[in-house]
Design a protein around this motif. Sequence first.
Motif, PDB file in Angstrom:
ATOM      1  N   LYS A   5      -6.264  69.061   1.591  1.00 12.50           N
ATOM      2  CA  LYS A   5      -7.016  69.683   2.682  1.00 12.50           C
ATOM      3  C   LYS A   5      -6.353  70.994   3.060  1.00 12.50           C
ATOM      4  CE  LYS A   5      -9.306  65.799   4.878  1.00 12.50           C
ATOM      5  NZ  LYS A   5      -8.919  64.676   5.711  1.00 12.50           N
ATOM      6  N   ASN A   6      -7.052  72.060   2.832  1.00 11.41           N
ATOM      7  CA  ASN A   6      -6.592  73.405   3.187  1.00 11.41           C
ATOM      8  C   ASN A   6      -5.123  73.636   2.829  1.00 11.41           C
ATOM      9  OD1 ASN A   6      -6.912  75.960   4.143  1.00 11.41           O
ATOM     10  ND2 ASN A   6      -6.600  75.403   6.301  1.00 11.41           N
ATOM     11  N   VAL A   7      -4.790  73.345   1.587  1.00  7.18           N
ATOM     12  CA  VAL A   7      -3.388  73.442   1.150  1.00  7.18           C
ATOM     13  C   VAL A   7      -3.043  74.873   0.731  1.00  7.18           C
ATOM     14  CG1 VAL A   7      -1.754  72.713  -0.630  1.00  7.18           C
ATOM     15  CG2 VAL A   7      -3.251  71.028   0.461  1.00  7.18           C
ATOM     16  N   ARG A   8      -1.926  75.361   1.280  1.00  7.26           N
ATOM     17  CA  ARG A   8      -1.420  76.686   0.895  1.00  7.26           C
ATOM     18  C   ARG A   8      -0.005  76.537   0.378  1.00  7.26           C
ATOM     19  NH1 ARG A   8      -0.229  79.852   4.981  1.00  7.26           N
ATOM     20  NH2 ARG A   8      -0.141  81.776   3.794  1.00  7.26           N
ATOM     21  N   LYS A   9       0.351  77.414  -0.565  1.00  7.29           N
ATOM     22  CA  LYS A   9       1.734  77.463  -1.018  1.00  7.29           C
ATOM     23  C   LYS A   9       2.175  78.917  -1.145  1.00  7.29           C
ATOM     24  CE  LYS A   9       5.724  76.597  -2.655  1.00  7.29           C
ATOM     25  NZ  LYS A   9       6.758  75.899  -1.855  1.00  7.29           N
ATOM     26  N   VAL A  10       3.177  79.259  -0.355  1.00  9.83           N
ATOM     27  CA  VAL A  10       3.789  80.580  -0.490  1.00  9.83           C
ATOM     28  C   VAL A  10       5.217  80.353  -0.986  1.00  9.83           C
ATOM     29  CG1 VAL A  10       4.400  82.729   0.700  1.00  9.83           C
ATOM     30  CG2 VAL A  10       2.433  81.389   1.486  1.00  9.83           C
ATOM     31  N   LYS A  46       2.216  70.091  -9.167  1.00 12.83           N
ATOM     32  CA  LYS A  46       3.566  69.684  -8.734  1.00 12.83           C
ATOM     33  C   LYS A  46       3.649  69.376  -7.239  1.00 12.83           C
ATOM     34  CE  LYS A  46       6.616  71.821 -12.126  1.00 12.83           C
ATOM     35  NZ  LYS A  46       7.574  72.941 -12.328  1.00 12.83           N
ATOM     36  N   MET A  47       2.657  69.837  -6.487  1.00 10.92           N
ATOM     37  CA  MET A  47       2.669  69.494  -5.060  1.00 10.92           C
ATOM     38  C   MET A  47       2.301  68.023  -4.866  1.00 10.92           C
ATOM     39  SD  MET A  47       1.401  72.894  -3.006  1.00 10.92           S
ATOM     40  CE  MET A  47      -0.184  73.066  -3.773  1.00 10.92           C
ATOM     41  N   ILE A  48       1.565  67.454  -5.847  1.00 13.38           N
ATOM     42  CA  ILE A  48       1.136  66.057  -5.705  1.00 13.38           C
ATOM     43  C   ILE A  48       2.334  65.096  -5.769  1.00 13.38           C
ATOM     44  CG2 ILE A  48      -0.286  64.203  -6.717  1.00 13.38           C
ATOM     45  CD1 ILE A  48      -2.180  66.432  -7.743  1.00 13.38           C
ATOM     46  N   LYS A  50       5.416  66.070  -5.172  1.00 10.47           N
ATOM     47  CA  LYS A  50       6.444  66.680  -4.318  1.00 10.47           C
ATOM     48  C   LYS A  50       7.581  67.355  -5.089  1.00 10.47           C
ATOM     49  CE  LYS A  50       7.422  64.364  -0.348  1.00 10.47           C
ATOM     50  NZ  LYS A  50       7.460  63.373   0.729  1.00 10.47           N
ATOM     51  N   LEU A  51       7.292  67.779  -6.316  1.00  7.03           N
ATOM     52  CA  LEU A  51       8.291  68.604  -6.996  1.00  7.03           C
ATOM     53  C   LEU A  51       8.291  69.980  -6.348  1.00  7.03           C
ATOM     54  CD1 LEU A  51       7.782  67.631 -10.733  1.00  7.03           C
ATOM     55  CD2 LEU A  51       9.831  67.273  -9.346  1.00  7.03           C
ATOM     56  N   ILE A  52       7.162  70.318  -5.746  1.00  4.07           N
ATOM     57  CA  ILE A  52       7.054  71.550  -4.977  1.00  4.07           C
ATOM     58  C   ILE A  52       6.489  71.184  -3.598  1.00  4.07           C
ATOM     59  CG2 ILE A  52       5.753  73.715  -4.769  1.00  4.07           C
ATOM     60  CD1 ILE A  52       5.852  73.983  -7.792  1.00  4.07           C
ATOM     61  N   GLY A  53       7.128  71.698  -2.562  1.00  8.20           N
ATOM     62  CA  GLY A  53       6.655  71.411  -1.207  1.00  8.20           C
ATOM     63  C   GLY A  53       5.512  72.336  -0.851  1.00  8.20           C
ATOM     64  N   LEU A  54       4.595  71.874   0.009  1.00  9.09           N
ATOM     65  CA  LEU A  54       3.511  72.785   0.371  1.00  9.09           C
ATOM     66  C   LEU A  54       3.869  73.546   1.652  1.00  9.09           C
ATOM     67  CD1 LEU A  54       2.045  70.765   2.615  1.00  9.09           C
ATOM     68  CD2 LEU A  54       0.967  69.894   0.556  1.00  9.09           C
ATOM     69  N   THR A  55       3.217  74.682   1.817  1.00  8.89           N
ATOM     70  CA  THR A  55       3.524  75.530   2.971  1.00  8.89           C
ATOM     71  C   THR A  55       2.711  75.103   4.190  1.00  8.89           C
ATOM     72  OG1 THR A  55       3.952  77.339   1.437  1.00  8.89           O
ATOM     73  CG2 THR A  55       3.651  77.938   3.761  1.00  8.89           C
ATOM     74  N   SER A  56       1.424  74.813   3.969  1.00 10.81           N
ATOM     75  CA  SER A  56       0.623  74.253   5.062  1.00 10.81           C
ATOM     76  C   SER A  56      -0.541  73.463   4.487  1.00 10.81           C
ATOM     77  CB  SER A  56       0.113  75.357   5.989  1.00 10.81           C
ATOM     78  OG  SER A  56      -0.744  76.224   5.269  1.00 10.81           O
ATOM     79  N   GLY A  57      -1.198  72.694   5.336  1.00 14.00           N
ATOM     80  CA  GLY A  57      -2.263  71.808   4.887  1.00 14.00           C
ATOM     81  C   GLY A  57      -1.691  70.423   4.594  1.00 14.00           C
ATOM     82  N   THR A  58      -2.564  69.533   4.072  1.00 18.95           N
ATOM     83  CA  THR A  58      -2.078  68.180   3.764  1.00 18.95           C
ATOM     84  C   THR A  58      -2.589  67.690   2.416  1.00 18.95           C
ATOM     85  OG1 THR A  58      -3.992  67.221   4.893  1.00 18.95           O
ATOM     86  CG2 THR A  58      -1.944  67.318   6.158  1.00 18.95           C
ATOM     87  N   ILE A  59      -1.766  66.841   1.802  1.00 21.97           N
ATOM     88  CA  ILE A  59      -2.211  66.107   0.615  1.00 21.97           C
ATOM     89  C   ILE A  59      -2.057  64.629   0.932  1.00 21.97           C
ATOM     90  CG2 ILE A  59      -1.808  65.615  -1.833  1.00 21.97           C
ATOM     91  CD1 ILE A  59      -0.593  68.403  -2.130  1.00 21.97           C
ATOM     92  N   THR A  60      -3.134  63.876   0.718  1.00 24.37           N
ATOM     93  CA  THR A  60      -3.033  62.425   0.931  1.00 24.37           C
ATOM     94  C   THR A  60      -3.337  61.693  -0.367  1.00 24.37           C
ATOM     95  OG1 THR A  60      -5.358  62.301   1.593  1.00 24.37           O
ATOM     96  CG2 THR A  60      -3.750  62.535   3.362  1.00 24.37           C
ATOM     97  N   ILE A  61      -2.670  60.556  -0.537  1.00 25.78           N
ATOM     98  CA  ILE A  61      -2.981  59.667  -1.657  1.00 25.78           C
ATOM     99  C   ILE A  61      -3.434  58.348  -1.045  1.00 25.78           C
ATOM    100  CG2 ILE A  61      -2.072  58.405  -3.641  1.00 25.78           C
ATOM    101  CD1 ILE A  61      -0.162  60.726  -4.144  1.00 25.78           C
TER     102      ILE A  61
END
Length: 325
Positions: A5-10, A46-48, A50-61
């Motif tokens: 949901k509205n995931v950003r990565k900087v 890789k955000m799924i 958590k090898l890479i952290g997200l900057t904002s938004g959410t990921i749910t499983i």
Amino acid sequence: MIEFKNVRKVYEGGTEAIKGIDLLIPEGKLVALIGPSGCGKTTTMKMINKLIGLTSGTITINGIDISEKNEVELRRNIGYVIQRIGLLPHMTIEENISLIPKLKGWKKEKYEYRVDELMNLVGLEPEIYRKKYPLELSGGQQQRVGVIRALAAEPPIILMDEPFSALDPISREQLQDELKHIQSSIHKTIVFVTHDIDEALKIADEIAVMKDGRIEQIAKPGELIASPANEFVRSFIGEHRLNEGKKEILVADIMDVNPISMQDGESEYETISHDATLSEAAGLFISKEPQKLVVTKGDKYIGSLSKSDILHAVASENRREAPSQ
Ligand SMILES: Nc1ncnc2c1ncn2[C@@H]1O[C@H](COP(=O)(O)OP(=O)(O)OP(=O)(O)O)[C@@H](O)[C@H]1O
Ligand SMILES: [Mg+2]
């Protein structure tokens, strides 16, 4: 089900790799991420786990925010084939494949059986390869091991980052077929990154086309072809498929391979390269009005082409394309 949901990565340094994406990966489906190099496919994947952290938004499983999950536990339940294979070099093939099953506490008998089963599945004879080290295998063989290692512990989610890219076309097709076949019985939730639209069209339930940190369209293969959302998606699908489906006829395809002797009236001949198109040849007949065209390859004469050769080719091409009723 995996939901972005509205995931950003900087990234540190300021690269905005993912610019706010919403993505739903349904339970038991294979979703392909496709797009040009650098568009953010690997980052998304890789955000799924958590090898890479997200900057904002959410990921749910399955409704649970991954930020609340323990990384180690999370990764144990997510098989992962990384872009550059990533086998552990000091472990044998057998040890590489059984790594996660062992961590999960499988009995020796069970994981040894599983190793053999999976190796056979991708055409690596266990007797020969079980005790070898990754560097003793070809790139394509290592990639096969990478794929079956991700399947070994039967995780509910599998992430595959261009898993077949180092394979020759035949092995690649075989593995695509295998994956399709396996998936039809195991129904894992698979995120599959590829550059190859044909691969995506063949194996995916849904395809997400990415460009520059955004998802341009997500659709079933048939829908994507029937109604591409914009010019970018159209060109991404189109170019490749156009090249496949509508190959232009070349002079070499239709020429008469007995070259005419140049003595009988050289001035009435024009030369044309063997890799020129039919329309270029037709253009020469119109502009220069030669009796025939002499077909060249480098500095050799390899054949000839008459007006009627072109007319015949066009006529039979029209017959081929006409709808059969
Ligand atoms: N660790 C990093 N630090 C800074 N920028 C990064 C990092 N990893 C990737 N990027 C940048 O983020 C963007 C997306 O990279 P990513 O690896 O997700 O692309 P990709 O779609 O997987 O490309 P490819 O098809 O080449 O594998 C690129 O501009 C890349 O340069
Ligand atoms: Mg990548």
